[in-house]
Design a protein around this motif. Structure first.
Motif, PDB file in Angstrom:
ATOM      1  N   THR A 117      31.797  59.391  27.022  1.00  0.00           N
ATOM      2  CA  THR A 117      32.872  60.349  26.772  1.00  0.00           C
ATOM      3  C   THR A 117      33.980  59.781  25.897  1.00  0.00           C
ATOM      4  N   ASN A 118      34.036  58.451  25.751  1.00  0.00           N
ATOM      5  CA  ASN A 118      35.120  57.855  24.977  1.00  0.00           C
ATOM      6  C   ASN A 118      34.658  56.497  24.468  1.00  0.00           C
ATOM      7  N   ILE A 119      34.898  56.225  23.178  1.00  0.00           N
ATOM      8  CA  ILE A 119      34.588  54.908  22.632  1.00  0.00           C
ATOM      9  C   ILE A 119      35.805  54.378  21.883  1.00  0.00           C
ATOM     10  N   GLU A 120      36.035  53.085  22.009  1.00  0.00           N
ATOM     11  CA  GLU A 120      37.163  52.452  21.327  1.00  0.00           C
ATOM     12  C   GLU A 120      36.776  51.038  20.918  1.00  0.00           C
ATOM     13  N   HIS A 121      37.260  50.603  19.747  1.00  0.00           N
ATOM     14  CA  HIS A 121      36.994  49.259  19.252  1.00  0.00           C
ATOM     15  C   HIS A 121      38.321  48.582  18.944  1.00  0.00           C
ATOM     16  N   GLY A 122      38.554  47.426  19.562  1.00  0.00           N
ATOM     17  CA  GLY A 122      39.778  46.685  19.313  1.00  0.00           C
ATOM     18  C   GLY A 122      39.588  45.216  19.619  1.00  0.00           C
ATOM     19  N   LEU A 123      40.184  44.372  18.798  1.00  0.00           N
ATOM     20  CA  LEU A 123      40.078  42.916  18.970  1.00  0.00           C
ATOM     21  C   LEU A 123      38.622  42.478  19.127  1.00  0.00           C
ATOM     22  N   ALA A 124      37.751  43.047  18.289  1.00  0.00           N
ATOM     23  CA  ALA A 124      36.325  42.694  18.238  1.00  0.00           C
ATOM     24  C   ALA A 124      35.580  43.039  19.521  1.00  0.00           C
ATOM     25  N   GLU A 125      36.079  43.997  20.280  1.00  0.00           N
ATOM     26  CA  GLU A 125      35.407  44.430  21.501  1.00  0.00           C
ATOM     27  C   GLU A 125      35.236  45.949  21.498  1.00  0.00           C
ATOM     28  N   TRP A 126      34.058  46.387  21.947  1.00  0.00           N
ATOM     29  CA  TRP A 126      33.816  47.804  22.182  1.00  0.00           C
ATOM     30  C   TRP A 126      34.096  48.125  23.647  1.00  0.00           C
ATOM     31  N   ASP A 166      33.348  62.068  20.156  1.00  0.00           N
ATOM     32  CA  ASP A 166      34.301  61.018  19.801  1.00  0.00           C
ATOM     33  C   ASP A 166      33.700  60.198  18.676  1.00  0.00           C
ATOM     34  N   PHE A 167      34.538  59.556  17.871  1.00  0.00           N
ATOM     35  CA  PHE A 167      34.040  58.672  16.816  1.00  0.00           C
ATOM     36  C   PHE A 167      35.023  57.542  16.601  1.00  0.00           C
ATOM     37  N   GLU A 168      34.510  56.425  16.094  1.00  0.00           N
ATOM     38  CA  GLU A 168      35.301  55.208  15.976  1.00  0.00           C
ATOM     39  C   GLU A 168      34.686  54.324  14.888  1.00  0.00           C
ATOM     40  N   TYR A 169      35.528  53.540  14.223  1.00  0.00           N
ATOM     41  CA  TYR A 169      35.046  52.588  13.230  1.00  0.00           C
ATOM     42  C   TYR A 169      35.151  51.177  13.806  1.00  0.00           C
ATOM     43  N   GLY A 170      34.074  50.412  13.713  1.00  0.00           N
ATOM     44  CA  GLY A 170      34.074  49.034  14.174  1.00  0.00           C
ATOM     45  C   GLY A 170      32.806  48.329  13.749  1.00  0.00           C
ATOM     46  N   GLU A 171      32.887  47.023  13.569  1.00  0.00           N
ATOM     47  CA  GLU A 171      31.729  46.221  13.110  1.00  0.00           C
ATOM     48  C   GLU A 171      31.172  46.747  11.783  1.00  0.00           C
ATOM     49  N   ILE A 215      41.663  62.306  16.162  1.00  0.00           N
ATOM     50  CA  ILE A 215      42.193  61.761  14.906  1.00  0.00           C
ATOM     51  C   ILE A 215      41.884  60.272  14.865  1.00  0.00           C
ATOM     52  N   GLU A 216      41.364  59.805  13.737  1.00  0.00           N
ATOM     53  CA  GLU A 216      41.115  58.378  13.532  1.00  0.00           C
ATOM     54  C   GLU A 216      41.595  57.972  12.144  1.00  0.00           C
TER      55      GLU A 216
END
Length: 267
Positions: A117-126, A166-171, A215-216
């Motif tokens: 239901t929710n994804i987040e990427h921060g400080l090299a962690e999902w 949900d969408f997120e940018y990481g890696e 919003i991203e």
């Protein structure tokens, strides 16, 4: 109700009300953004500098009967927003340094009745939040290195009957999670390079009966997901240039009967 957190290796605008500050001024600075719906719901915001502190906060909020509703990392802060928990919506989350670790466990979670239901990427962690009893019938996710390819696969999933959740940018990849639901939403994904341009698009879509879902800010571009449903509550957003001001605005909106439904940050 047992809940688990798992680590894997590897400027105001509401309806027809105007901006408190010029959007052109606001566009030139780093900002946190909170999107609010007019819904009575008691929420609590927690901010920490590190992920381990946020994980401890999540455990405490679960013990107090609150679930994760929003999670965001930006400008050195993890921000968690929690709302009243529902025993039927059994919630858990996974922390992983690489998305391929999620690849290896997601099927098992789906078999147990959990959906992302929710994804987040921060400080090299999902951080990936899973829940039961979401109303989802089926789920899928897509990852693409290029923005145009991601937009193409979003349209493909829409044509297959999925909504973007949900969408997120990481890696180095855009990651989107999708779900089939009994009641589909009419969705639109808009991309602009400045916040000033985004603010005008938001007004346009509001006038057409859409509401902001997500919003991203990624690689110098704002990406805004809109949806049109049978019930579209009054909606607005707040911007703040530091975390303390953002928290003050959050408390103000809570007292006025607004629920935070999305968090974003960027330039």
């Amino acid at each position: 109700m047992k809940k688990l957190g798992i680590v894997l290796a590897g400027a105001l605008l509401f309806g027809n009300v105007g901006f408190a500050k010029s959007p052109k001024y606001d566009a030139s600075r780093y900002k946190y953004i909170g999107v609010y719906n007019q819904v009575e719901d008691s929420q609590k915001m927690v901010t920490t500098m590190g992920l381990e502190q946020m994980r401890s906060s999540i455990e405490k909020q679960w013990r107090d009967g609150r679930d994760i509703e929003e999670l965001k990392y930006g400008n050195g802060h993890w921000i968690g927003v929690f709302g009243k928990g529902n025993a039927k919506n059994h919630q858990t989350y996974v922390v992983a340094s690489r998305w391929n670790a999620i690849d290896h466990i997601v099927e098992d979670y789906w078999k147990q009745g959990y959906f992302m239901t929710n994804i987040e990427h921060g400080l090299a962690e999902w951080v990936v939040v899973f829940e039961k009893n979401t109303g989802f019938i089926n789920q899928a996710y897509e990852r693409r290195a290029k923005r145009d390819e991601f937009i193409e696969v979003v349209n493909k999933r829409w044509n297959q009957g999925y909504d973007l959740i949900d969408f997120e940018y990481g890696e180095g990849h855009y990651t989107g999670i999708f779900a089939e639901k009994k009641r589909r939403e009419s969705q639109a994904l808009v991309i602009r390079s400045t916040w000033f341009a985004v603010s005008k698009v938001i007004t346009q879509y509001w006038n057409e009966g859409y509401r902001i879902k997500n919003i991203e800010y990624t690689l110098g571009r704002w990406m805004v997901l809109f949806a049109k449903t049978a019930h579209n509550p009054e909606q607005g957003f707040e911007t703040a240039h530091d975390i303390e001001t953002f928290k003050t605005l959050f408390e103000k909106r809570q007292k006025e009967g607004y629920k935070l439904i999305d968090l974003a940050e960027g330039w």
